[in-house]
Motif scaffolding. Sequence first.
Motif, PDB file in Angstrom:
ATOM      1  N   TYR A 116       0.832  -1.202   0.000  1.00  0.00           N
ATOM      2  CA  TYR A 116       0.000   0.000   0.000  1.00  0.00           C
ATOM      3  C   TYR A 116       0.868   1.255   0.000  1.00  0.00           C
ATOM      4  O   TYR A 116       0.653   2.180  -0.787  1.00  0.00           O
ATOM      5  CB  TYR A 116      -0.935  -0.011   1.212  1.00  0.00           C
ATOM      6  CG  TYR A 116      -1.929   1.131   1.204  1.00  0.00           C
ATOM      7  CD1 TYR A 116      -3.126   1.025   0.499  1.00  0.00           C
ATOM      8  CD2 TYR A 116      -1.666   2.305   1.894  1.00  0.00           C
ATOM      9  CE1 TYR A 116      -4.029   2.068   0.486  1.00  0.00           C
ATOM     10  CE2 TYR A 116      -2.556   3.354   1.879  1.00  0.00           C
ATOM     11  CZ  TYR A 116      -3.745   3.239   1.174  1.00  0.00           C
ATOM     12  OH  TYR A 116      -4.633   4.282   1.153  1.00  0.00           O
ATOM     13  N   ARG A 117       1.857   1.285   0.881  1.00  0.00           N
ATOM     14  CA  ARG A 117       2.756   2.451   0.958  1.00  0.00           C
ATOM     15  C   ARG A 117       3.521   2.638  -0.340  1.00  0.00           C
ATOM     16  O   ARG A 117       3.662   3.754  -0.852  1.00  0.00           O
ATOM     17  CB  ARG A 117       3.742   2.275   2.113  1.00  0.00           C
ATOM     18  CG  ARG A 117       3.158   2.456   3.485  1.00  0.00           C
ATOM     19  CD  ARG A 117       3.014   3.920   3.840  1.00  0.00           C
ATOM     20  NE  ARG A 117       4.324   4.557   3.917  1.00  0.00           N
ATOM     21  CZ  ARG A 117       4.553   5.827   3.607  1.00  0.00           C
ATOM     22  NH1 ARG A 117       3.567   6.573   3.155  1.00  0.00           N
ATOM     23  NH2 ARG A 117       5.754   6.348   3.723  1.00  0.00           N
ATOM     24  N   ALA A 118       4.028   1.542  -0.892  1.00  0.00           N
ATOM     25  CA  ALA A 118       4.883   1.634  -2.076  1.00  0.00           C
ATOM     26  C   ALA A 118       4.094   2.003  -3.328  1.00  0.00           C
ATOM     27  O   ALA A 118       4.442   2.946  -4.050  1.00  0.00           O
ATOM     28  CB  ALA A 118       5.625   0.317  -2.286  1.00  0.00           C
ATOM     29  N   TYR A 119       3.022   1.274  -3.581  1.00  0.00           N
ATOM     30  CA  TYR A 119       2.299   1.484  -4.839  1.00  0.00           C
ATOM     31  C   TYR A 119       1.450   2.749  -4.836  1.00  0.00           C
ATOM     32  O   TYR A 119       1.121   3.273  -5.902  1.00  0.00           O
ATOM     33  CB  TYR A 119       1.440   0.254  -5.166  1.00  0.00           C
ATOM     34  CG  TYR A 119       2.261  -0.918  -5.641  1.00  0.00           C
ATOM     35  CD1 TYR A 119       2.999  -0.839  -6.822  1.00  0.00           C
ATOM     36  CD2 TYR A 119       2.324  -2.107  -4.911  1.00  0.00           C
ATOM     37  CE1 TYR A 119       3.769  -1.908  -7.263  1.00  0.00           C
ATOM     38  CE2 TYR A 119       3.090  -3.174  -5.347  1.00  0.00           C
ATOM     39  CZ  TYR A 119       3.812  -3.071  -6.523  1.00  0.00           C
ATOM     40  OH  TYR A 119       4.585  -4.128  -6.957  1.00  0.00           O
ATOM     41  N   ARG A 120       1.099   3.259  -3.666  1.00  0.00           N
ATOM     42  CA  ARG A 120       0.427   4.564  -3.625  1.00  0.00           C
ATOM     43  C   ARG A 120       1.351   5.656  -4.141  1.00  0.00           C
ATOM     44  O   ARG A 120       0.905   6.626  -4.762  1.00  0.00           O
ATOM     45  CB  ARG A 120      -0.023   4.886  -2.200  1.00  0.00           C
ATOM     46  CG  ARG A 120      -1.282   4.186  -1.756  1.00  0.00           C
ATOM     47  CD  ARG A 120      -2.509   4.623  -2.539  1.00  0.00           C
ATOM     48  NE  ARG A 120      -3.002   5.928  -2.106  1.00  0.00           N
ATOM     49  CZ  ARG A 120      -3.874   6.664  -2.766  1.00  0.00           C
ATOM     50  NH1 ARG A 120      -4.327   6.235  -3.944  1.00  0.00           N
ATOM     51  NH2 ARG A 120      -4.296   7.817  -2.294  1.00  0.00           N
ATOM     52  N   SER A 121       2.652   5.491  -3.895  1.00  0.00           N
ATOM     53  CA  SER A 121       3.616   6.484  -4.374  1.00  0.00           C
ATOM     54  C   SER A 121       3.743   6.462  -5.893  1.00  0.00           C
ATOM     55  O   SER A 121       4.282   7.400  -6.490  1.00  0.00           O
ATOM     56  CB  SER A 121       4.993   6.236  -3.743  1.00  0.00           C
ATOM     57  OG  SER A 121       5.590   5.057  -4.260  1.00  0.00           O
ATOM     58  N   LYS A 122       3.240   5.391  -6.532  1.00  0.00           N
ATOM     59  CA  LYS A 122       3.263   5.280  -7.992  1.00  0.00           C
ATOM     60  C   LYS A 122       1.903   5.567  -8.624  1.00  0.00           C
ATOM     61  O   LYS A 122       1.701   5.331  -9.813  1.00  0.00           O
ATOM     62  CB  LYS A 122       3.730   3.882  -8.404  1.00  0.00           C
ATOM     63  CG  LYS A 122       5.201   3.612  -8.101  1.00  0.00           C
ATOM     64  CD  LYS A 122       6.110   4.586  -8.848  1.00  0.00           C
ATOM     65  CE  LYS A 122       7.570   4.306  -8.569  1.00  0.00           C
ATOM     66  NZ  LYS A 122       8.466   5.247  -9.284  1.00  0.00           N
ATOM     67  N   GLY A 123       0.992   6.077  -7.811  1.00  0.00           N
ATOM     68  CA  GLY A 123      -0.285   6.514  -8.347  1.00  0.00           C
ATOM     69  C   GLY A 123      -1.391   5.486  -8.377  1.00  0.00           C
ATOM     70  O   GLY A 123      -2.483   5.780  -8.873  1.00  0.00           O
ATOM     71  N   LEU A 124      -1.176   4.283  -7.846  1.00  0.00           N
ATOM     72  CA  LEU A 124      -2.242   3.286  -7.831  1.00  0.00           C
ATOM     73  C   LEU A 124      -3.267   3.642  -6.769  1.00  0.00           C
ATOM     74  O   LEU A 124      -2.917   4.132  -5.680  1.00  0.00           O
ATOM     75  CB  LEU A 124      -1.688   1.886  -7.559  1.00  0.00           C
ATOM     76  CG  LEU A 124      -1.358   1.020  -8.789  1.00  0.00           C
ATOM     77  CD1 LEU A 124      -0.240   1.663  -9.610  1.00  0.00           C
ATOM     78  CD2 LEU A 124      -0.977  -0.389  -8.378  1.00  0.00           C
ATOM     79  N   THR A 125      -4.532   3.424  -7.069  1.00  0.00           N
ATOM     80  CA  THR A 125      -5.604   3.696  -6.120  1.00  0.00           C
ATOM     81  C   THR A 125      -5.684   2.577  -5.093  1.00  0.00           C
ATOM     82  O   THR A 125      -5.175   1.470  -5.319  1.00  0.00           O
ATOM     83  CB  THR A 125      -6.949   3.804  -6.849  1.00  0.00           C
ATOM     84  OG1 THR A 125      -7.273   2.525  -7.425  1.00  0.00           O
ATOM     85  CG2 THR A 125      -6.894   4.856  -7.960  1.00  0.00           C
ATOM     86  N   PRO A 126      -6.332   2.828  -3.939  1.00  0.00           N
ATOM     87  CA  PRO A 126      -6.501   1.751  -2.958  1.00  0.00           C
ATOM     88  C   PRO A 126      -7.190   0.531  -3.548  1.00  0.00           C
ATOM     89  O   PRO A 126      -6.836  -0.604  -3.214  1.00  0.00           O
ATOM     90  CB  PRO A 126      -7.366   2.413  -1.877  1.00  0.00           C
ATOM     91  CG  PRO A 126      -7.013   3.857  -1.954  1.00  0.00           C
ATOM     92  CD  PRO A 126      -6.786   4.127  -3.421  1.00  0.00           C
ATOM     93  N   GLN A 127      -8.169   0.750  -4.431  1.00  0.00           N
ATOM     94  CA  GLN A 127      -8.855  -0.382  -5.050  1.00  0.00           C
ATOM     95  C   GLN A 127      -7.905  -1.195  -5.919  1.00  0.00           C
ATOM     96  O   GLN A 127      -7.896  -2.421  -5.880  1.00  0.00           O
ATOM     97  CB  GLN A 127     -10.036   0.097  -5.891  1.00  0.00           C
ATOM     98  CG  GLN A 127     -10.862  -1.042  -6.470  1.00  0.00           C
ATOM     99  CD  GLN A 127     -11.989  -0.548  -7.349  1.00  0.00           C
ATOM    100  OE1 GLN A 127     -11.858   0.480  -7.996  1.00  0.00           O
ATOM    101  NE2 GLN A 127     -13.085  -1.280  -7.378  1.00  0.00           N
ATOM    102  N   GLU A 128      -7.055  -0.514  -6.700  1.00  0.00           N
ATOM    103  CA  GLU A 128      -6.098  -1.217  -7.563  1.00  0.00           C
ATOM    104  C   GLU A 128      -5.066  -1.976  -6.739  1.00  0.00           C
ATOM    105  O   GLU A 128      -4.667  -3.086  -7.108  1.00  0.00           O
ATOM    106  CB  GLU A 128      -5.413  -0.218  -8.488  1.00  0.00           C
ATOM    107  CG  GLU A 128      -6.325   0.334  -9.573  1.00  0.00           C
ATOM    108  CD  GLU A 128      -5.706   1.484 -10.337  1.00  0.00           C
ATOM    109  OE1 GLU A 128      -6.114   1.728 -11.483  1.00  0.00           O
ATOM    110  OE2 GLU A 128      -4.801   2.163  -9.789  1.00  0.00           O
ATOM    111  N   ILE A 129      -4.652  -1.397  -5.618  1.00  0.00           N
ATOM    112  CA  ILE A 129      -3.699  -2.091  -4.744  1.00  0.00           C
ATOM    113  C   ILE A 129      -4.353  -3.329  -4.136  1.00  0.00           C
ATOM    114  O   ILE A 129      -3.718  -4.380  -3.989  1.00  0.00           O
ATOM    115  CB  ILE A 129      -3.192  -1.144  -3.644  1.00  0.00           C
ATOM    116  CG1 ILE A 129      -2.425   0.026  -4.266  1.00  0.00           C
ATOM    117  CG2 ILE A 129      -2.283  -1.894  -2.663  1.00  0.00           C
ATOM    118  CD1 ILE A 129      -2.069   1.120  -3.287  1.00  0.00           C
ATOM    119  N   GLY A 130      -5.633  -3.216  -3.801  1.00  0.00           N
ATOM    120  CA  GLY A 130      -6.365  -4.374  -3.289  1.00  0.00           C
ATOM    121  C   GLY A 130      -6.416  -5.496  -4.309  1.00  0.00           C
ATOM    122  O   GLY A 130      -6.241  -6.666  -3.974  1.00  0.00           O
TER     123      GLY A 130
END
Length: 336
Positions: A116-130
């Motif tokens: 969550y921490r890493a991929y949020r920094s690359k613009g992914l939404t919480p839903q996409e990270i899920g």
Amino acid sequence: MSVVEAKPKLKRSDLIWTLIGLSAVVLSGFLLYRELRNISLDEIKGSIEAISHMNWLLAAAATLGAYWALAWYDRIAVAHLGKKIPWRFITLCSFTTYALAHNIGASVFSGAVVRYRAYRSKGLTPQEIGILIVFCSFTFALGTLLASGCVLIAQPDLIHRVANVTPLVSVVFGSVLLCLVGLYVLGSWRQFKPWTLGKLHVEYPRLPIVSRQLLAGPLELLCAAAIIYFALPADNHPGYLVVLGVFLASFSLALLSHAPGGLGVLEVTFLAALPEIPAADVLAALIVFRVFYLLLPFALSLLVVLGFEWTQWKRKREESLDLPSCRPDGSPSPRD
């Protein structure tokens, strides 16, 4: 695959699974003590020193292969999402995720938080990270089903080492596992209707994505088992398929127990399933596995996390310094 909510939260179940994991460690420790109370540290040391230099190198290469396959999990998931993220970032994120999750064990500290921490920094939404988290977990489960099914059918007598049942049960159970994998492939090929389970909405990936899952999932398990295979002595060696089968059983039990790093669970299972090999040699091989697959990656992952957090803090600090400051009346300050 898609999910409605992905942001990791502290849940009561996290505490429950942590307590279950600690209980598993205590029980496994007691059983392990009964098995090893007559073995001296000198015997274990001698078994470790008996491992040849070539086998040390092969075990190290198998470790690299396992973590490369784990990074492939994330790259396949990112491709499924249709996103483009540098492979180097994905590899570091995956390595850190699994190195921490394998050692800590508790779900509250699992890969969901790191990703969550890493991929949020690359613009992914919480839903996409899920979606990515679910997809990677499913890739591992798919690999476990495929590898276990193949081993149970190819080596049906192996089941005697972990359960008192006939080889026919092994073949039947292995066939069921392979049928489940086949249904997943069929669903992807024919694009079956998505199904919903609670907040989880599952759609079948494209067939090229599934084919990569079927390669990456078993590859990680094959390489991880190879670490133990290369660390065992040549005398009375049961062969790679036996080591792989015992590893799949012990690793599955370790995951179900939620014991940090499968502490004690792996040892008890391997000692019980490999009676033809001296206990000191089995324990030495598992020590090599823990050092290569768990401890060294864990130490390196801590450095990666510290480096990432430092970079994030530095970037935010620079952004805050670049923001124009204003007087109370809204006009720019003299330095602007």
